[in-house]
Design a protein around this motif. Structure first.
Motif, short mmCIF file in Angstrom:
data_model
loop_
_atom_site.label_atom_id
_atom_site.label_comp_id
_atom_site.label_asym_id
_atom_site.label_seq_id
_atom_site.Cartn_x
_atom_site.Cartn_y
_atom_site.Cartn_z
N ASP A 2 18.38 2.55 -20.89
CA ASP A 2 17.37 2.82 -19.88
C ASP A 2 17.88 2.52 -18.48
O ASP A 2 17.61 3.26 -17.55
N PRO A 10 12.54 11.55 -13.21
CA PRO A 10 11.82 11.49 -14.48
C PRO A 10 11.98 12.75 -15.33
O PRO A 10 11.80 12.71 -16.54
N LYS A 50 12.72 12.53 -19.13
CA LYS A 50 13.64 11.42 -19.40
C LYS A 50 13.21 10.63 -20.64
O LYS A 50 14.05 10.22 -21.43
N ASP A 51 11.91 10.47 -20.83
CA ASP A 51 11.45 9.72 -22.00
C ASP A 51 11.75 10.46 -23.30
O ASP A 51 12.02 9.84 -24.32
N ARG A 52 11.78 11.80 -23.27
CA ARG A 52 12.15 12.57 -24.46
C ARG A 52 13.64 12.44 -24.76
O ARG A 52 14.05 12.42 -25.92
N MET A 54 15.32 9.76 -24.07
CA MET A 54 15.41 8.42 -24.65
C MET A 54 15.00 8.43 -26.13
O MET A 54 15.62 7.76 -26.94
N ASP A 55 13.95 9.20 -26.46
CA ASP A 55 13.54 9.33 -27.86
C ASP A 55 14.67 9.92 -28.70
O ASP A 55 14.94 9.44 -29.80
N SER A 58 17.40 7.42 -29.33
CA SER A 58 17.04 6.28 -30.18
C SER A 58 16.91 6.66 -31.66
O SER A 58 16.80 5.79 -32.50
#
Length: 61
Positions: A2, A10, A50-52, A54-55, A58
């Motif tokens: 992160d 974003p 950005k959160d996708r 990161m998904d 992970s």
């Protein structure tokens, strides 16, 4: 990871995601077409939240 993405906006372009992953843009497009990476399409423009990303990073291989 992160903290590595801290300087990025974003919502990322295909080129930015390719740079982050160390692959070419076509590989990122294949991940999107294969529904492994979630993206937003507006006409011909593709953006990856950005959160996708990161998904995706992970998930176990």
């Amino acid at each position: 990871m992160d903290k590595y993405l801290e300087g990025y906006p974003p919502v990322l372009s295909v080129a930015q995601v390719a740079e982050i992953l160390g692959v070419n843009k076509q590989t990122v497009r294949k991940l999107i077409d294969g529904r492994l990476l979630i993206a937003i399409r507006v006409g011909r423009v593709i953006r990856i939240p950005k959160d996708r990303l990161m998904d995706y990073l992970s998930k176990p291989a």
